[in-house]
Enzyme design. Structure first.
Site, short mmCIF file in Angstrom:
data_model
loop_
_atom_site.label_atom_id
_atom_site.label_comp_id
_atom_site.label_asym_id
_atom_site.label_seq_id
_atom_site.Cartn_x
_atom_site.Cartn_y
_atom_site.Cartn_z
N ASN A 1 -17.73 -2.13 -3.87
CA ASN A 1 -18.04 -0.71 -3.71
C ASN A 1 -18.07 -0.22 -2.26
OD1 ASN A 1 -20.40 -2.11 -3.30
ND2 ASN A 1 -21.71 -0.67 -4.40
N GLU B 1 -28.85 -9.13 -2.00
CA GLU B 1 -28.87 -7.66 -2.08
C GLU B 1 -28.27 -7.32 -3.44
OE1 GLU B 1 -30.17 -5.66 0.05
OE2 GLU B 1 -30.39 -6.89 1.82
N CYS C 1 -25.55 0.83 -4.97
CA CYS C 1 -26.80 0.21 -5.42
C CYS C 1 -27.97 1.14 -5.16
CB CYS C 1 -27.00 -1.11 -4.72
SG CYS C 1 -26.84 -0.95 -2.93
N GLU D 1 -31.15 -6.39 5.53
CA GLU D 1 -29.94 -6.27 6.34
C GLU D 1 -30.09 -5.04 7.24
OE1 GLU D 1 -26.74 -6.43 3.36
OE2 GLU D 1 -26.53 -8.54 3.89
P1 NAP Z 1 -20.49 -8.66 -8.89
O1 NAP Z 1 -19.69 -8.70 -10.12
O2 NAP Z 1 -21.77 -9.37 -8.85
O3 NAP Z 1 -19.51 -9.16 -7.73
C1 NAP Z 1 -19.92 -9.22 -6.40
C2 NAP Z 1 -19.19 -10.36 -5.71
O4 NAP Z 1 -19.55 -11.58 -6.34
C3 NAP Z 1 -17.68 -10.27 -5.79
O5 NAP Z 1 -17.15 -10.77 -4.59
C4 NAP Z 1 -17.36 -11.20 -6.94
O6 NAP Z 1 -16.07 -11.75 -6.88
C5 NAP Z 1 -18.39 -12.28 -6.72
N1 NAP Z 1 -18.70 -13.08 -7.90
C6 NAP Z 1 -18.63 -12.74 -9.21
N2 NAP Z 1 -19.04 -13.77 -9.98
C7 NAP Z 1 -19.38 -14.78 -9.13
C8 NAP Z 1 -19.88 -16.11 -9.32
N3 NAP Z 1 -20.12 -16.62 -10.52
N4 NAP Z 1 -20.12 -16.86 -8.23
C9 NAP Z 1 -19.88 -16.36 -6.99
N5 NAP Z 1 -19.41 -15.13 -6.75
C10 NAP Z 1 -19.16 -14.34 -7.81
O7 NAP Z 1 -20.86 -7.18 -8.46
P2 NAP Z 1 -19.89 -5.96 -8.29
O8 NAP Z 1 -19.56 -5.41 -9.63
O9 NAP Z 1 -18.76 -6.31 -7.39
O10 NAP Z 1 -20.82 -4.96 -7.48
C11 NAP Z 1 -21.69 -4.09 -8.11
C12 NAP Z 1 -23.12 -4.59 -8.01
O11 NAP Z 1 -23.45 -4.83 -6.65
C13 NAP Z 1 -24.10 -3.57 -8.51
O12 NAP Z 1 -25.09 -4.16 -9.30
C14 NAP Z 1 -24.69 -3.02 -7.23
O13 NAP Z 1 -25.96 -2.46 -7.39
C15 NAP Z 1 -24.70 -4.21 -6.36
N6 NAP Z 1 -24.77 -3.83 -4.95
C16 NAP Z 1 -25.92 -4.07 -4.28
C17 NAP Z 1 -26.04 -3.68 -2.96
C18 NAP Z 1 -27.30 -3.95 -2.21
O14 NAP Z 1 -27.28 -3.90 -1.00
N7 NAP Z 1 -28.42 -4.22 -2.86
C19 NAP Z 1 -24.97 -3.05 -2.31
C20 NAP Z 1 -23.81 -2.82 -3.03
C21 NAP Z 1 -23.73 -3.23 -4.35
P3 NAP Z 1 -14.89 -11.13 -7.79
O15 NAP Z 1 -14.64 -9.79 -7.25
O16 NAP Z 1 -13.77 -12.06 -7.58
O17 NAP Z 1 -15.39 -11.11 -9.21
#
Ligand code: NAP
Length: 484
Positions: free
Chosen positions: A157, A256, A290, A464
């Site tokens: 994102n 995060e 997020c 962060e």
């Molecule tokens: P995600 O599915 O958890 O993916 C995030 C990252 O993790 C991607 O690089 C993904 O790679 C990788 N990943 C997925 N499965 C994994 C595994 N089993 N082991 C290691 N890495 C793995 O999340 P998203 O859909 O990209 O992002 C949305 C989420 O992020 C939302 O819940 C949002 O709230 C959260 N977010 C939080 C913050 C914060 O600062 N708190 C900021 C932004 C977003 P792939 O792309 O290859 O699947």
């Protein structure tokens, strides 16, 4: 773009300062969410490539830790300047691979770049302490040291900023790293790696591993005792997997994770200001943040006025390709995101919610969802209990401050809360009683590189940015000294 479109010669792995193909030659596609077409492809890193990236980070670690803090800071400062000089290219890449408008992407370049400037300034302010033992007779000295090689896993994102707020403090602290960007948005991180090389970052300090096998490569890296730290931004379920995985080697972890931000509007608030704040808190990044306002909790006396004004503003937004002029709202990341957001809206409407504006996905192509305002939403509707990650604002009313706080806190998440009120005493009560890592007061935006960003509960741990950000990358050695 100033050079080749989509960074053609850089769509490889960046390991040890070299661009190289994946072992086995695999590649995967990057999709344009505005129409579902293939934009380009990048190298599909394997477990062997992950090991090579970690080897490179481990080899670079001692010399990097020994590099003068001023030199580390100046490399970061040059990277900050280069990010700004290439802002148009970064913004266009981000808009293409992620969907956000170019104007929003420019905003992310500014925000993401600021972490490099902030931590360029922090690099020279790493210090321990010296004190007299309370009982006398000895001195206590603390020394700060880089934690060592890190793994950074970032989401799609905010393809730039979620990287720079880890890379900035790690570079400042003297850590080396392997970065695995989200496979839906790898291009921005590849360009950033190129800019760091141009800024003079030594080979091996920053390695970028694009891979479609996130789970496999991360598991292999985390099984290696040489990896000392994992910082992850992404969903709570994946964060839990990584925390469990970190146990075997007892790596330090920063998480995060997801959010479910309440947006509280009290009867004494400036309603126009609250609507302005709601537009930012809800529509930044099409709601795919997020920190996005997820639940609008509005005092009964002003709920109708707020819903009507917000509905007008949301209904006037223009959907379209992020690179086109006059577009306010780009597509969501993929068709699953559109289906998930649609299901939340349908469930709420089925449970009695009223559609003020929007409510559905327009006809294709592309992964669009119309900006939506729902009124009279039951408190237990899925749209209130789950992270929406889309342009939907569900409004629920409350009758008292106690009820507002209780409902705001009734979530497993604890990242961000927003409060709109003109009552100072209430503001203080809110700051103290809301169980969230960040509270925005009369503002729809909390993110700031100089502030500690992070959550509690299922939103994770670690901070962060701010003075706190660099601590995530430092270990403390305590030295007991005789009084002499
Ligand atoms: P995600 O599915 O958890 O993916 C995030 C990252 O993790 C991607 O690089 C993904 O790679 C990788 N990943 C997925 N499965 C994994 C595994 N089993 N082991 C290691 N890495 C793995 O999340 P998203 O859909 O990209 O992002 C949305 C989420 O992020 C939302 O819940 C949002 O709230 C959260 N977010 C939080 C913050 C914060 O600062 N708190 C900021 C932004 C977003 P792939 O792309 O290859 O699947």
């Amino acid at each position: 773009m100033s050079s080749e479109p989509l960074h053609l010669d850089r769509r490889q792995l960046f390991i040890g300062g070299e661009w190289r193909p994946a072992s086995g030659g695999g590649r995967f596609d990057v999709i344009d969410p505005a129409d579902g077409s293939v934009l380009t492809d990048v190298a599909d890193g394997t477990v062997d490539d992950a090991k090579a990236a970690l080897d490179s980070a481990v080899a670079a670690q001692p010399a990097w830790a020994a590099t003068a803090p001023r030199d580390r800071g100046e490399i970061l400062r040059r990277a900050f300047d280069l990010v700004n000089a290439r802002a148009d290219d970064l913004a266009l890449l981000m808009s293409l691979e992620m969907g956000k408008t170019v104007a929003e992407a420019r905003g992310e370049v500014t925000y993401g770049g600021e972490f490099l400037r902030w931590f360029s300034e922090e690099a020279v302010r790493i210090h321990g302490r010296w004190m007299h033992a309370p009982a006398g007779g000895s001195r206590l000295l603390t020394v700060k040291k880089p934690v060592g090689p890190c793994l950074f896993i970032t989401p799609w994102n905010f393809p730039l900023a979620m990287g720079t707020r880890k890379i900035g403090p790690a570079v400042a602290a003297g850590c080396t790293m392997v970065v695995k960007p989200a496979s839906q948005t790898p291009l921005t991180m590849l360009l950033l790696a190129d800019l760091f090389a141009e800024a003079g970052l030594p080979d091996g300090v920053l390695n970028v591993l694009t891979s479609h096998s996130s789970g496999e490569v991360s598991e292999a890296l985390m099984a290696d005792p040489r990896l000392r730290k994992v910082s992850f931004t992404g969903s709570t379920p994946v964060g839990k997997v990584l925390v469990r995985q970190s146990a075997d080697q007892l790596q330090r972890v920063s998480m995060e994770l997801g959010g479910n931000a309440p947006f509280l509007v009290f009867g004494d608030a400036d309603i126009d200001a609250a609507v302005d704040g709601a537009m930012v808190a809800k529509m930044r990044n099409m709601g795919e943040a997020c920190t996005a306002a997820n639940r609008f909790l509005v005092e009964e006396s002003v709920a109708e006025e707020f819903a009507e004004k917000l509905g007008k503003r949301m209904g006037a937004l223009r959907l379209g390709r992020g690179q086109d002029d006059g577009v306010d709202v780009g597509p969501l990341i993929d068709d699953k995101a559109v289906a998930d957001v649609g299901a939340l809206v349908d469930q709420a409407v089925g449970a009695g919610a009223r559609v003020v504006t929007g409510g559905s996905a327009p006809d294709g192509p592309g992964f669009f969802f119309s900006p939506t305002v729902l009124a009279d939403v039951p408190a237990d509707a899925d749209v209130n209990t789950q992270e929406i990650f889309g342009p939907v604002a569900p409004i629920t009313t409350f009758a008292s401050e106690e009820e507002a706080v209780e409902r705001a806190n009734a979530t497993e998440y604890g990242l961000t809360a927003y409060v709109f009120t003109r009552d100072l005493s209430r503001t203080i009560r809110m700051a103290e009683s809301l169980e969230f890592g960040m509270v925005g007061v009369n503002s729809g935006l909390v993110s700031n590189p100089a502030a500690p960003f992070g959550g509690v509960k299922a939103s994770g741990f670690g901070r962060e940015g701010g003075f706190e950000g660099i601590e995530e990358y430092l270990d403390t050695t305590y030295v007991a000294l005789p009084a002499g």
